[in-house]
Design a protein around this motif. Structure first.
Motif, PDB file in Angstrom:
ATOM      1  N   CYS A 139      -5.274  -3.629   2.820  1.00  0.00           N
ATOM      2  CA  CYS A 139      -5.454  -4.547   1.715  1.00  0.00           C
ATOM      3  C   CYS A 139      -4.787  -5.865   2.106  1.00  0.00           C
ATOM      4  O   CYS A 139      -3.758  -5.869   2.803  1.00  0.00           O
ATOM      5  CB  CYS A 139      -4.802  -3.962   0.463  1.00  0.00           C
ATOM      6  SG  CYS A 139      -4.969  -4.937  -1.028  1.00  0.00           S
ATOM      7  N   GLN A 141       0.884  -1.160   0.000  1.00  0.00           N
ATOM      8  CA  GLN A 141       0.000   0.000   0.000  1.00  0.00           C
ATOM      9  C   GLN A 141       0.927   1.217   0.000  1.00  0.00           C
ATOM     10  O   GLN A 141       1.509   1.544   1.035  1.00  0.00           O
ATOM     11  CB  GLN A 141      -0.930  -0.015   1.205  1.00  0.00           C
ATOM     12  CG  GLN A 141      -1.908  -1.183   1.177  1.00  0.00           C
ATOM     13  CD  GLN A 141      -2.811  -1.225   2.399  1.00  0.00           C
ATOM     14  OE1 GLN A 141      -2.740  -2.122   3.218  1.00  0.00           O
ATOM     15  NE2 GLN A 141      -3.695  -0.237   2.497  1.00  0.00           N
ATOM     16  N   CYS A 187      -3.579  -0.330  -3.834  1.00  0.00           N
ATOM     17  CA  CYS A 187      -3.063  -1.609  -3.350  1.00  0.00           C
ATOM     18  C   CYS A 187      -2.461  -2.358  -4.535  1.00  0.00           C
ATOM     19  O   CYS A 187      -3.112  -2.544  -5.565  1.00  0.00           O
ATOM     20  CB  CYS A 187      -4.177  -2.438  -2.724  1.00  0.00           C
ATOM     21  SG  CYS A 187      -3.690  -4.131  -2.273  1.00  0.00           S
TER      22      CYS A 187
END
Lengths: 113, 115
Positions: B91, B6, B23
């Motif tokens: 994520c 990220q 992401c």
């Protein structure tokens, strides 16, 4: 009620003391997890348990051990805590198959001084 | 080994503005992909997940994410953010086989929504 409960929520221990973090879930999930969360690192998996007495090391198991004697309950034990184990610890549970949703507890903040 | 990146540690947007949280993942095949949200002093909660099929998946609170195999990305989007969306967003990916539901998380993006 689909809940993961962690106890205690906050804990301060001296270096070398033993630490017990407890986790319970009411969903009869087979799989349970312990993660630690540190700033900038996200969540790192410590141990995963596939069911009672069926535990596997995660990515950072050193310095930790776990116990799962009942499906609903999963404990994380630190024998002789170290200052670098200061962190927020999260327990989670899920149904067994890969890709299923993880349900997380609210976390246990441990400070080792 | 699989990984999740990220690139934005912090994002600040104004209330009502659109949002994209980025992401990128690294894995040789298509994994399961997830977005989780963590509100202050709480555990993580699932926003949405992608297995296969339509690359745009809808989640809770009007969030959606778009999977791109060519870009190895799974960006989270929302058309109009609310102050209550302020949180940390993670994520994550899980492999389709092998590592039995072992999630790999990104480092998280802290979202601040300003009035």
């Amino acid at each position: 009620d689909m809940k993961v409960t962690q106890m205690p929520r906050y804990l301060i221990k001296r270096m070398g003391e033993n630490v017990l973090l407890e986790c319970g879930q009411d969903m009869s999930h087979e799989t349970m997890y312990w993660y630690r969360q540190d700033p900038g690192l996200g969540l790192q998996l410590i141990y995963i348990s596939y069911d009672v007495d069926s535990n596997s090391e995660g990515d950072i198991p050193k310095g930790y051990r776990v116990s799962r004697k009942k499906r609903e309950h999963f404990s994380l034990i630190l024998d002789s805590a170290k200052t670098n184990q200061t962190s927020v610890y999260f327990c989670a549970s899920s149904r067994g198959n890969s890709g299923n949703t993880l349900y997380f507890g609210e976390g246990s903040r441990l400070i080792v001084v | 080994a699989q990984s999740v990146t990220q690139p934005d540690a912090r994002v600040t947007v104004s209330e009502g503005a659109s949002l994209q949280l980025r992401c990128k993942y690294s894995y040789s095949a298509t994994p399961y992909l997830f977005w989780y949200v963590q509100y202050p002093r709480q555990g993580l909660q699932l926003l949405l997940k992608y297995y296969s099929g339509d690359p745009v998946v809808q989640g809770v609170n009007s969030f959606e994410a778009e999977f791109s195999k060519s870009n190895s990305s799974f960006h989270l989007q929302k058309a109009s953010v609310h102050w209550s969306d302020s949180a940390v967003y993670f994520c994550a990916l899980a492999l389709l086989s092998g590592s039995f539901n072992k999630l790999t998380f990104g480092a998280g993006t802290r979202l601040a929504v300003c009035p």
